[in-house]
Every structure is written in C-alpha cells, then in structure tokens.
Design a protein around this motif. Structure first.
Motif, PDB file in Angstrom:
ATOM      1  N   GLY A  75       0.822  -1.214   0.000  1.00 57.49           N
ATOM      2  CA  GLY A  75       0.000   0.000   0.000  1.00 57.49           C
ATOM      3  C   GLY A  75       0.851   1.256   0.000  1.00 57.49           C
ATOM      4  N   SER A  76       0.193   2.396  -0.005  1.00 54.71           N
ATOM      5  CA  SER A  76       0.940   3.649  -0.126  1.00 54.71           C
ATOM      6  C   SER A  76       0.414   4.705   0.827  1.00 54.71           C
ATOM      7  CB  SER A  76       0.866   4.148  -1.564  1.00 54.71           C
ATOM      8  OG  SER A  76      -0.487   4.414  -1.893  1.00 54.71           O
ATOM      9  N   LYS A  77       0.283   4.326   2.088  1.00 48.37           N
ATOM     10  CA  LYS A  77      -0.197   5.285   3.086  1.00 48.37           C
ATOM     11  C   LYS A  77       0.786   6.438   3.237  1.00 48.37           C
ATOM     12  CE  LYS A  77      -1.065   2.552   6.522  1.00 48.37           C
ATOM     13  NZ  LYS A  77      -1.110   1.842   7.654  1.00 48.37           N
ATOM     14  N   LEU A  96       6.650   8.901   2.080  1.00 46.10           N
ATOM     15  CA  LEU A  96       5.501   9.211   1.220  1.00 46.10           C
ATOM     16  C   LEU A  96       4.736  10.402   1.774  1.00 46.10           C
ATOM     17  CD1 LEU A  96       4.100   5.638   0.369  1.00 46.10           C
ATOM     18  CD2 LEU A  96       5.599   7.087  -1.018  1.00 46.10           C
ATOM     19  N   PRO A 100      -0.527  13.379  -4.089  1.00 49.44           N
ATOM     20  CA  PRO A 100      -0.146  12.317  -5.036  1.00 49.44           C
ATOM     21  C   PRO A 100       1.256  12.540  -5.616  1.00 49.44           C
ATOM     22  CG  PRO A 100      -2.158  13.465  -5.754  1.00 49.44           C
ATOM     23  CD  PRO A 100      -1.682  14.166  -4.540  1.00 49.44           C
ATOM     24  N   THR A 295       5.887  13.995  -1.418  1.00 50.97           N
ATOM     25  CA  THR A 295       6.766  12.868  -1.125  1.00 50.97           C
ATOM     26  C   THR A 295       8.213  13.351  -1.104  1.00 50.97           C
ATOM     27  OG1 THR A 295       5.249  11.183  -1.929  1.00 50.97           O
ATOM     28  CG2 THR A 295       7.594  10.660  -2.078  1.00 50.97           C
ATOM     29  N   MET A 327       4.843   4.369  -7.459  1.00 49.44           N
ATOM     30  CA  MET A 327       3.521   4.564  -8.057  1.00 49.44           C
ATOM     31  C   MET A 327       2.749   3.253  -8.105  1.00 49.44           C
ATOM     32  SD  MET A 327       4.385   7.443 -10.925  1.00 49.44           S
ATOM     33  CE  MET A 327       2.891   8.380 -10.940  1.00 49.44           C
ATOM     34  N   LYS A 330       0.509   2.264  -5.177  1.00 46.88           N
ATOM     35  CA  LYS A 330      -0.845   2.805  -5.155  1.00 46.88           C
ATOM     36  C   LYS A 330      -1.694   2.185  -6.268  1.00 46.88           C
ATOM     37  CE  LYS A 330      -3.160   7.258  -5.054  1.00 46.88           C
ATOM     38  NZ  LYS A 330      -2.999   8.643  -5.453  1.00 46.88           N
ATOM     39  N   ASP A 331      -1.097   2.073  -7.445  1.00 45.40           N
ATOM     40  CA  ASP A 331      -1.849   1.616  -8.605  1.00 45.40           C
ATOM     41  C   ASP A 331      -0.936   0.813  -9.526  1.00 45.40           C
ATOM     42  OD1 ASP A 331      -3.334   1.267 -10.863  1.00 45.40           O
ATOM     43  OD2 ASP A 331      -3.386   3.387 -11.446  1.00 45.40           O
ATOM     44  N   TYR A 334      -0.570   2.005 -13.206  1.00 46.95           N
ATOM     45  CA  TYR A 334      -0.323   3.439 -13.476  1.00 46.95           C
ATOM     46  C   TYR A 334       0.248   3.613 -14.883  1.00 46.95           C
ATOM     47  CZ  TYR A 334       4.746   3.125 -13.246  1.00 46.95           C
ATOM     48  OH  TYR A 334       6.045   2.833 -13.532  1.00 46.95           O
TER      49      TYR A 334
END
Ligand code: MN
Ligand code: MN
Length: 475
Positions: A75-77, A96, A100, A295, A327, A330-331, A334
């Motif tokens: 994840g990308s908390k 992070l 975004p 970030t 990236m 998160k996704d 991307y």
C-alpha cells in the motif's frame, strides 16, 4: 554614549545584502546543538569510507528511524518510510507524502563515492631488488597524487571468491592493526630529478604503489617469497587466492578517525567529506519528516567522482525505476505518462559541496562571489567552466523559491561560484537531474582542501545544511 548601530546608514541597511558569519548569529544553546550534531556526523564518516560502507550505514540509520525495505511495503499510506537499494552502492530513502506523487516530489541527491586509490586487478607484486611486497593502484576521481604519500592508509573493500561467495574487508583502521603506506623520496635524494618535476607530476600514477610486506615465507622452492607470505596471510585470514583480486573492489583510503580542527573545535578534518557531509545532512533531514505534503526522497549516488557513468550512478535509470515502484504501490496499472509528469513537476537540490576560499590561495577566487567556510549553506546557480559550459544554470524562479524558504526558516545561506571565470570550474549531478525536466539547483556547504585525504568543513555549515534540507523537505 552612542550605540554602534547609530553609525550605520539606514539606506545601506535597507538596500544592501548582508554577509554574516553563522557563528555570530548562534546563541549559546544553538552552538551546543551544532557541536552535538557534528558528533553523529563524525561517527558516520569514520564508518562510511567507501560507497558500499556508506550504503550499509545509511540502511542501519534508516531502519533505526522506521524506514523499511520496499519489499516489505504494502500500500501507499502517507508517512510510510521506505528504502530502496541498488547493487549495494546506491540507495534512496523515501517518506511518502499526503499529496499524489504525480504532483511532484522533493528530492535531495548527494553522492557517496569519494576520490581514492583502487587496487588494480593484478595488484600484488614483489620488488626483486628491495625484497618488498607492494600493491599496484589506479586512482579513482580527481586527486592531487602527491597528497597520498607518507601517511597511514587502510584497505577497505569487497572480494568475490572463486566459489561466488563474498567477503568484506577493512584493515588498517584499528590502531592495533597494521596500516599501509606509499613511500616518497627523501629530500636528500630528490634534487636530481623529482625536484624538477611540475607539481602535477611530482608523484606519478604508477608511483602510487602501496607497501604491504617485507617478510619471506619459509619455502626454499618458492620464487617470490615476500609476495607469497602476503598471499598466505590473506589466504589464512580471508580464504582468498591471488585470482580473487580479479573479482574484487579494494579501495585504499586514509586510515583513522575524523578529528576536530582548531583550538575552538569549530571545524572537522576528515577523509571523504565531499560528499558525505551532504549525505549525512540529507539522511538526518529526511528522517525528521513527520507529515510531508509532497513525497520526500533522499538519493545517494555512486560514481559521481568519475563522471556519473555506470549503473549505480545518477545517469542510470534508478530514479525512474524507483518512482515507478512507488507509483505501483498505489496503482499497479499506473501510466508511464504519470511517471514522466511526476518527474517534471519535481523539485531537487543537487546536494554537493563546493570549494571554500582558502586563506593561503585567495587569488584563485573572485572573492565577491566565492563561497566561504562558516557562512552557511551555498546556493550555486551554475557550475561548469569556460562560460558556464556543461552546467545546469538554475532558473531564477526556482532559486527564488529556495531563497524565500531559507529566509523564512532562518537557514544561513550564501551564494557561490567555483573559482574565477575561465580559471576554475567543476561539475555536479545537477545537470543529470535536470534531464528529467525537474527544477534543480546546487546546494551544499563549502569545504576546504576538496579531494585531499583530509578535507576541512565547518560544524556551523554542516548544521546549516541539515537545517536547509529539513526546510526543503517540509516545503
Ligand atoms: Mn562532490
Ligand atoms: Mn568531488
């Protein structure tokens, strides 16, 4: 009685730029903080004498401060602290942000390699006439060769053995261990030839041979007995044979710990401060980030001193790959265009040192624009030489952002140029970061005796650098 201030011109006060010594502005308490901060730096310098050792020390520091390897991250908390390494010679620390990544990243990039003497691939030999064993070296980076003789040296490095297993070695740092040295000619014997050489030729590259032994093995049939003693010793201690030198990276560096310099202990003398002073300042600054909006990334590159070529240098695609990895957290789907956008919206400090004015050689500088030790963090708009050639000439708009930030956060700063027009010059990694279309400016402290085995930095500048980087990540 009139106060001193009354004598100052109000107009001058309003319009002219002040150049203030950092020490003049520090309170007793701040001075204590500055001195305290330098202790951790000296320990870092003592342990990080090669790029591999620097990466190991940065990982140790990062893990202690809550950073985890990217492999352990899901994840990308926001606020997640991550590190990513590249071949044990190049590393990134990441915190992070809440915004975004596509909106841009705040990057501070330093280098962790330093000028030194590398062992050649077939280094060990015995001089037949003198019965001394020596190592052949090939110097790495821009050194003044005469500075490396007649002093205790240590061997640091990494040897990959025939079976593919590796061993890391450090010999010469502990006062109980032997050290090594390069012997120069005595004044009694140098008048005929060596005294007539130009300073740049005073010691030649092929004369940088390191003294490593003088005792023969007890083996009547052996030809090179002194060399064989050294090989036998290395075999017993590390399990290596002569062919293992061909798959080794062994670096000859000055032996010993950093020292405080001056009666007032206000400076630090040590090997490798270019550019580990910036590495330390950025690593401690990124670890202090609690809730960054953008970030934050601290990059530590290898091979800057030999032109930033190679896959552990800034010119590899490491930065692109690592932003891609971030990236993906998160996704996983991307788009590449998002990565390009993230890079072009990023802001960077190319964190490298510059040469401060040396009181013994002031005339190489144009003193009105030269950076001085003790006057804070140096913002260098352009580097290069011969008409700013080959330099990243930073944009006024971007420098203005940094200027306002430093003024707001009371970071002592100055500007700097490396030497007189058409006389001095040098390069940094700024122009390679700029290839990604991000904003970049050079920003680091001034150091004396750059690239010497013993470089000098001011503790006040070290702390100013940490403060400046801290403010940058927080912006
Ligand atoms: Mn540098
Ligand atoms: Mn350098």
């Amino acid at each position: 009685m009139a106060k001193k201030n009354d004598k100052k011109s109000k107009l001058e006060e309003k319009l002219t730029r002040k150049h203030e010594l950092v020490w003049d502005k520090l309170s007793q308490k701040e001075k204590k903080t500055v001195f305290e901060f330098s202790k951790g730096y000296k320990d870092f310098l003592a342990k990080a004498k090669t790029e591999r050792e620097a990466v190991a020390e940065i990982i140790k520091f990062a893990e202690k401060n809550g950073f985890k390897s990217i492999d352990e991250i899901k994840g990308s908390k926001p606020r997640t602290k991550i590190y990513i390494t590249n071949r044990n010679k190049n590393i990134a620390l990441i915190v992070l942000g809440s915004e975004p990544i596509e909106d841009g990243i705040n990057i501070i990039a330093s280098h962790i390699d330093a000028p030194r003497l590398d062992l050649k691939q077939n280094p060990l030999y015995e001089d037949d006439d003198t019965k001394l064993a020596l190592f052949k070296t090939h110097y790495y980076g821009g050194i003044k060769k005469y500075q490396w003789v007649n002093q205790p040296l240590a061997v640091h490095g990494h040897i990959v053995k025939g079976n593919g297993k590796a061993v890391d070695i450090i010999i010469g740092e502990d006062p109980d261990e032997p050290a090594f040295t390069i012997t120069d000619l005595e004044p009694h014997l140098y008048r005929g030839k060596q005294a007539k050489r130009r300073l740049s030729e005073g010691i030649k590259g092929e004369e940088l041979n390191v003294l490593v032994g003088s005792v023969p093995v007890k083996d009547d049939k052996a030809k090179s007995k002194i060399k064989l003693w050294v090989l036998d010793h290395l075999n017993k201690k590390y399990g290596i044979v002569e062919e293992d030198f061909t798959t080794a990276e062994l670096e000859i560096v000055p032996a010993g710990r950093p020292r405080d310099i001056g009666f007032d202990e206000s400076m630090i003398g040590a090997y490798g401060q270019d550019d580990r002073i910036c590495a330390y300042a950025s690593m401690t600054a990124i670890a202090a980030q609690k809730k960054p909006k953008r970030t934050a990334i601290a990059l530590f590159f290898d091979k800057e001193e030999i032109g930033s070529e190679g896959n552990t240098a800034v010119r590899s695609r490491f930065l692109e790959t690592l932003i891609g990895e971030l990236m993906e957290l998160k996704d996983p789907d991307y788009r590449y265009s998002m990565l390009r956008k993230a890079l072009s919206k990023s802001k960077a400090l190319s964190s490298d040192v510059t040469g401060g004015v040396n009181p013994n050689y002031k005339d190489v500088h144009e003193i009105k624009n030269a950076p001085k030790v003790g006057y804070g963090l140096v913002i260098t708009k352009f580097t290069g030489s011969g008409g700013k050639y080959m330099s990243n000439d930073a944009n006024a708009e971007y420098i203005s952002e940094i200027r306002r930030l430093f003024n707001k956060k009371k970071v002592p700063w100055q500007t700097g140029e490396l030497g007189k027009v058409d006389e001095g010059g040098g390069g940094t990694i700024a122009k390679f970061l700029a290839e990604h279309n991000m904003e970049v400016v050079d920003c680091g402290p001034a150091v004396l005796s750059l690239h010497a085995p013993f470089e000098i930095a001011s503790k006040a500048d070290l702390y100013a650098t940490h403060q400046g980087y801290n403010a940058f990540y927080g912006s």
